[in-house]
Design a protein around this motif. Structure first.
Motif, short mmCIF file in Angstrom:
data_model
loop_
_atom_site.label_atom_id
_atom_site.label_comp_id
_atom_site.label_asym_id
_atom_site.label_seq_id
_atom_site.Cartn_x
_atom_site.Cartn_y
_atom_site.Cartn_z
N UNK A 140 0.85 -1.20 0.00
CA UNK A 140 0.00 0.00 0.00
C UNK A 140 0.89 1.24 0.00
N UNK A 141 0.67 2.08 -1.00
CA UNK A 141 1.36 3.36 -1.17
C UNK A 141 0.54 4.42 -0.44
N UNK A 142 1.19 5.37 0.22
CA UNK A 142 0.47 6.44 0.91
C UNK A 142 1.05 7.78 0.48
N UNK A 143 0.22 8.60 -0.18
CA UNK A 143 0.59 9.97 -0.52
C UNK A 143 -0.12 10.89 0.46
N UNK A 144 0.64 11.41 1.42
CA UNK A 144 0.06 12.30 2.43
C UNK A 144 0.94 13.52 2.54
N UNK A 145 0.33 14.67 2.52
CA UNK A 145 1.08 15.91 2.63
C UNK A 145 0.14 17.10 2.68
N UNK A 146 0.70 18.30 2.62
CA UNK A 146 -0.12 19.50 2.79
C UNK A 146 -1.07 19.70 1.62
N UNK A 147 -0.81 19.04 0.49
CA UNK A 147 -1.68 19.15 -0.68
C UNK A 147 -3.08 18.59 -0.41
N UNK A 148 -3.22 17.80 0.66
CA UNK A 148 -4.54 17.24 1.01
C UNK A 148 -5.46 18.30 1.61
N UNK A 149 -4.90 19.43 2.02
CA UNK A 149 -5.72 20.49 2.63
C UNK A 149 -6.71 21.06 1.61
N UNK A 150 -6.17 21.52 0.46
CA UNK A 150 -7.04 22.03 -0.60
C UNK A 150 -7.50 20.92 -1.53
N UNK A 151 -6.91 19.74 -1.40
CA UNK A 151 -7.26 18.64 -2.29
C UNK A 151 -6.82 18.92 -3.71
N UNK A 152 -5.55 19.30 -3.87
CA UNK A 152 -4.99 19.62 -5.19
C UNK A 152 -3.78 18.73 -5.46
N UNK A 153 -3.29 18.76 -6.69
CA UNK A 153 -2.18 17.88 -7.07
C UNK A 153 -0.96 18.14 -6.22
N UNK A 154 -0.39 17.06 -5.72
CA UNK A 154 0.79 17.14 -4.88
C UNK A 154 1.96 17.78 -5.66
N UNK A 155 2.44 18.92 -5.19
CA UNK A 155 3.61 19.62 -5.73
C UNK A 155 3.40 20.16 -7.15
N UNK A 156 2.85 19.33 -8.02
CA UNK A 156 2.70 19.72 -9.42
C UNK A 156 1.78 20.92 -9.60
#
Length: 616
Positions: free
Chosen positions: A44-60
């Protein structure tokens, strides 16, 4: 005195490294080192970071100027992890059947999710509303649960003041003009990697972003040497400019078995890695289960991604998929973990896998049959000694004549997603290579042959490019097929005339990998005919079709079907997966044919995932 203090500080700084080296296990050879990974099959891969706040593409999202960097980083104020429960995460991961997990420690945005000592580092502990190191408790729970630990680490850091890249339109500097700044950055990320190694002792390092620089610029040799000091058996993915142990195809299920012995498909549940509240394109648990089977059959792993919300909760759609997956993996553990790639597709309509000793062949049937129908296995030299329905107390009835095996599965034993039959042998399985896969019209006239087996033989024969109706009077509409009426048993005649469009002047079907069943192509190669056995447990899938789909319909009765395309990435040449949901009430009671009209002659994507050499 100053000398003693300096020496003490120096030893303190080196202590984690020295401790790791002293406690390190002996280095294993490549095959031994990769054994647990090859056996695991599911992570299981987990992408978690501040991008989850606005629900937008991580970094990109800021790299591509969808939002400017300052506003992107304001999400730190909303990343609170207020309901984060790492024990619950790990419990759910374990329930899914996964044997390892990979979590983002730092994505390209440069936000570190652990308490790093790196100079000028942005962290969730110091800079976010959470005021937490969120990696440490998760890794602790993974190890407590007996799961392997994988850490994702982005090589680029688009927020770091001494990294050369910033956004698609802006660069901070050129390496050849300011080498000192680049050296400062490489020291920074090398230090972070040393921290992750000494603090968490990961089993696996999952690099990303290597495309921005060469192996020499990244100092790949130094990275690998340092990682091996802490764990001589660390497993590295290939995204370090191919200095690694295994390949990582992304989103697209390989059409052709990858060339490398070790590979892993990283795959999202919808179209997003991190949490995006308006991405509703979730695949069903059935589709995910069949993707796992696809990977197993080719000897690879599935790394399935989840994207938690900013408060640390996991969306219900993702929870439901993991639980649905867990139902199937728990029941069929024997046919998942420790298996190896299966036999060529020509032997069986569905996917297959082998046990390590090759004395057990697993057949995966993602469809169900009625009480009279049977599964057909061709080209088998070895004698079947048992046929257990995995996860049940039922056996399949076996009728083996020469190199053909006919199996009948009890109606109560069919699984809602994929039924698995374990064929046992007294020896490592032996296959017949040059077995006959074709049938003539004269052979179809043999009224003693089981009707449904005749249908399977017709599909197999046309798929191989030998159409038994080629020299007959069969027309596209099936009318006035007089020789068929006199020669064939009535039930076969009725089926042939109903489905004549898919049989009239059709030739060799799609190569292995594009569709798991038999298929045929029209004379102009613009229509693909898919032979569908029984009742599929979910939408049937087509891979690697570059063409646009003009229309899809059921042969012989005209129902139109709207396909769903998943995993088509705008930046990638790899086609998306075409899923075709067939209404159950429109299935042919014996054998269904689906016509897929393309916008031109079939154009296929068959690129292999390249093999890599480990430099470790």
């Amino acid at each position: 005195m100053k000398t003693k203090i300096f020496a003490l500080l120096f030893l303190t700084y080196l202590a984690p490294s020295l401790k790791a080296q002293q406690s390190a296990k002996p280095a294993l050879n490549k095959q031994q080192k990769m054994e647990w990974f090859t056996d695991a099959k599911l992570g299981i891969f987990i992408h978690w970071g501040i991008y989850s706040v606005n629900g937008i593409s991580e970094s990109w999202s800021f790299f591509n100027n969808y939002i400017n960097h300052d506003n992107y980083m304001k999400q730190l104020d909303g990343f609170n992890a207020s309901k984060y429960n790492p024990a619950a995460w790990v419990s759910l991961i374990k329930e899914s059947g996964a044997k390892y997990s990979v979590i983002t420690t730092k994505h390209h945005d440069g936000v570190s999710l652990w308490n790093t000592n790196g100079e000028n580092a942005t962290t969730t502990l110091k800079n976010s509303a959470a005021k937490k190191d969120v990696i440490s408790p998760f890794v602790s729970e993974l190890k407590k649960a007996g799961l392997k630990t994988g850490l994702y680490y982005s090589l680029p850091d688009w927020s770091y003041p001494d990294y050369d890249g910033f956004t698609r339109d802006r660069k901070r500097y050129k390496l050849n003009e300011e080498p000192a700044r680049w050296n400062k950055f490489t020291n920074y990320f090398q230090g972070q990697l040393n921290e992750l190694s000494s603090k968490y002792n990961p089993d696996l390092l999952w690099f990303d972003g290597d495309w921005e620089h060469s192996a020499a610029e990244w100092q790949a040799d130094k990275i690998l040497a340092n990682l091996k000091k802490y764990n001589p058996n660390i497993i590295i993915n290939s995204r370090l400019n191919h200095n690694g142990d295994y390949e990582t195809p992304e989103q697209g299920i390989p059409v052709v078995k990858p060339g490398n012995d070790y590979w892993e498909l990283c795959y999202t549940m919808n179209d997003s890695w991190g949490y995006q509240p308006y991405d509703f394109k979730y695949k069903s648990p059935n589709m995910i289960i069949r993707t796992l089977i696809d990977c197993i059959s080719m000897g690879g792993n599935l790394l399935l991604d989840i994207g938690p919300k900013a408060d640390g909760t996991i969306a219900q759609e993702q929870v439901d998929i993991l639980k649905g997956l867990g139902r199937w993996t728990k029941k069929h553990a024997e046919a998942i973990y420790g298996t190896r790639a299966g036999i060529p597709a020509k032997h069986f309509t569905g996917k297959t896998a082998l046990s390590k000793d090759k004395k057990t062949l697993y057949l995966y049937a993602d469809w169900s049959l009625n009480n009279q129908d049977q599964l057909l296995l061709k080209g088998l030299k070895s004698k079947v000694i048992s046929a257990q329905i995995v996860g049940t107390n039922h056996q399949a009835t076996v009728n083996q004549v020469q190199d053909e095996v006919v199996l009948k599965v009890p109606s109560v034993a069919w699984d809602q997603d994929a039924t698995v039959i374990a064929l046992k042998f007294n020896e490592a399985i032996q296959l017949t290579e040059g077995f006959n896969e074709t049938v003539s019209f004269e052979q179809l006239a043999d009224k003693k042959t089981d009707f449904r087996l005749q249908l399977k033989n017709i599909a197999s024969s046309i798929h191989q490019g030998n159409n038994p109706f080629e020299k007959t009077s069969l027309s596209q509409d099936g009318l006035n097929f007089n020789e068929g009426k006199s020669a064939l048993q009535p039930r076969l005649y009725d089926w042939v005339t109903k489905n004549s469009e898919g049989l009239y002047k059709t030739g060799k079907g799609l190569p292995e990998g594009h569709y798991q069943g038999k298929s045929a192509l029209s004379a102009d190669k613009q229509t693909v005919y898919l032979f569908v056995e029984g009742k599929p447990t979910g939408p049937i899938a087509l891979k690697g079709i570059k063409n646009k789909i003009a229309r899809i319909r059921i042969v012989g009765e005209g129902t139109m079907i709207e396909p769903q395309i998943y995993n088509k990435l705008y930046w990638s040449a790899i086609p998306g997966i075409i899923y075709i949901p067939i209404p159950a009430d429109r299935l042919d009671k014996d054998f269904t044919i689906i016509a897929v009209l393309l916008d031109g002659p079939a154009d296929l994507y068959r690129e292999k995932v390249g093999a890599i050499e480990s430099n470790m």
